[in-house]
Design an enzyme around this catalytic site. Sequence first.
Site, mmCIF file in Angstrom:
data_model
loop_
_atom_site.group_PDB
_atom_site.id
_atom_site.type_symbol
_atom_site.label_atom_id
_atom_site.label_comp_id
_atom_site.label_asym_id
_atom_site.label_seq_id
_atom_site.Cartn_x
_atom_site.Cartn_y
_atom_site.Cartn_z
ATOM 1 N N ASP A 53 0.849 -1.189 0.000
ATOM 2 C CA ASP A 53 0.000 0.000 0.000
ATOM 3 C C ASP A 53 0.887 1.242 0.000
ATOM 4 O OD1 ASP A 53 -1.716 2.088 0.443
ATOM 5 O OD2 ASP A 53 -2.651 1.245 2.237
ATOM 6 N N GLU A 133 29.780 12.231 2.323
ATOM 7 C CA GLU A 133 30.517 11.974 3.572
ATOM 8 C C GLU A 133 29.496 11.767 4.694
ATOM 9 O OE1 GLU A 133 33.132 15.230 4.331
ATOM 10 O OE2 GLU A 133 34.000 15.226 2.317
ATOM 11 N N GLU A 135 28.616 11.680 8.367
ATOM 12 C CA GLU A 135 28.925 12.032 9.746
ATOM 13 C C GLU A 135 27.782 11.547 10.629
ATOM 14 O OE1 GLU A 135 31.576 16.073 8.892
ATOM 15 O OE2 GLU A 135 29.480 16.263 9.500
ATOM 16 N N GLU A 212 35.355 12.430 14.274
ATOM 17 C CA GLU A 212 35.116 13.804 13.836
ATOM 18 C C GLU A 212 35.307 14.755 15.023
ATOM 19 O OE1 GLU A 212 34.633 16.190 11.900
ATOM 20 O OE2 GLU A 212 34.764 15.202 9.954
ATOM 21 N N GLU A 220 32.994 9.764 11.261
ATOM 22 C CA GLU A 220 32.709 9.857 9.827
ATOM 23 C C GLU A 220 33.160 8.595 9.120
ATOM 24 O OE1 GLU A 220 34.526 12.285 6.059
ATOM 25 O OE2 GLU A 220 33.748 13.519 7.711
ATOM 26 N N HIS A 269 28.213 16.070 3.433
ATOM 27 C CA HIS A 269 28.768 16.825 2.311
ATOM 28 C C HIS A 269 28.758 15.943 1.071
ATOM 29 C CE1 HIS A 269 31.419 18.509 5.780
ATOM 30 N NE2 HIS A 269 30.198 18.999 5.830
ATOM 31 N N ARG A 340 35.676 26.081 4.215
ATOM 32 C CA ARG A 340 34.534 25.358 4.785
ATOM 33 C C ARG A 340 33.410 26.275 5.244
ATOM 34 N NH1 ARG A 340 38.873 22.076 5.244
ATOM 35 N NH2 ARG A 340 38.488 19.825 5.179
ATOM 36 N N GLU A 359 32.321 20.197 -3.563
ATOM 37 C CA GLU A 359 31.375 19.577 -2.643
ATOM 38 C C GLU A 359 30.351 20.601 -2.193
ATOM 39 O OE1 GLU A 359 32.855 18.313 1.151
ATOM 40 O OE2 GLU A 359 34.033 20.133 1.460
ATOM 41 N N ARG A 361 28.115 21.548 0.909
ATOM 42 C CA ARG A 361 28.351 21.238 2.317
ATOM 43 C C ARG A 361 27.100 21.318 3.203
ATOM 44 N NH1 ARG A 361 33.240 20.882 4.214
ATOM 45 N NH2 ARG A 361 32.747 21.879 6.226
#
Length: 474
Positions: A53, A133, A135, A212, A220, A269, A340, A359, A361
């Site tokens: 369903d 990645e 985390e 991390e 990670e 990321h 970053r 990437e 982020r």
Amino acid sequence: MAKTAAELMSFIKENDVKMIDFKIVDINGQFRHVTIPAAQFSENTVKEGIGFDASNYGYAVVEKSDMVFIPDLETAIIDPFCEIKTLSITGNAMVIDYPENRPLDQYPRNIVAAAEQYMKDSGVADTMLILPEFEFHLFDDVAWTVRPEEIAMSVDAKQAYWNSDIEGMGRIVPHQKAYHVAKPLDTSYECRSEMCLELEKMGIEIKYHHPEVGAAGQFEIEPMLGQMSKMADNTMMIKYVIHNTALKYGKAATFMPKPVYGEAGNGMHVHMLLLKDGEPVFSDDNGYSHLSETAHYFMGGLLKHIASLCALTNPSTNSFKRLVPGFEAPVTVGYATSNRSAVIRIPAYAKTPKMRRFELRNPDATCNPYFCYAALLMAGLDGIKNKIDPHAEGWGPYDMNLYNLPEEEKAKLKGLPTSLPEALDALEADHDYLTAGGVFPEHLLKNFIARKRAECMELSKIPHPAEFDKYFNL
């Protein structure tokens, strides 16, 4: 594993498989499953499928809600977490039609396939490679209560700094100082290594795992680059393995973006690049950070649509508790190399032409990975189609720490949405790039937005413990 039902039935017999587990993906990106005895598996199972369903999976279907799940035999693996030998298979959802069934256009795997076909039809590329990645936190204890007379949550990790007065072995990690800490402080090393070994048995190549920044058990695991639709399947399996292996070690894994106040949050990321006939589309020795004009247009599409993308890449209210300054999470709409603090980061270490990429982020793993990855591709292709130059639009490159800019300079920058309702408003206003080519059905997006708004409304009505701290004695 197998290309035909006959091949799979031979494998089942040779390996004494007892049960077949069909894993189906709901609208939120979670596995649900239906299991049959192995003796009941036949060629008809592959042809006719297993009924379910779809409305109970969150899909608002305009047809009758009865659907069939058609297994994809190449996804078959032995499930390492079942005591009774079980073969696990994912697949696709189909609408029951005559003379033959047709794909349910809302089903996540079908949307990724449609996005890849749209890319091929565009002539820009034939393959999108991505690398998410992962985390996550590993807690030794977690509990929560939401009742009229009690609203509370608690988490604990033995290695966390708040246990310095009770942890007798001295294995305490200082606040925000866990990045790459080694044994004996890295107390979950064997657990994570087993996660990676199980994933490699499943054919999912792993680049590495490590602690991390967050001292309260943040880690990670990073796979190798992979083709988009395959990586969407792998994302589901990576989360499945992490959750189940953690339980085996007496721990609870979570991908919540911000489970611990004052510590780094969990992102996902997403690195991405395009290939055409095996050759890189994003590489140019003369371009900024060695990226081609096409790569910049792709980034332009992501940045133009970033607010609406957030509804799909960060679809929880908790997501926006992570997207705040001070914890290496992005808050600014822009791009740069090795930075970053911008939402798009170009890794300086990706030097070879076939590895040059960027990437995004802001995503986190509360997303439905199929919706997330397909949406990123569609936004990027829209940028290429409309030649959206991120530099000309004023989105960078920002080769400075955006967190440390003077306030008057920060005020000139465009920021990410600060809440899920804001992101949902953006998605409602800006989604033509997703519906292009019929990739994302309009009715799916309307249903998704309605469900998420109801979720936001429900949570907004619940008092928060911090409100007692702020307002109880006023």
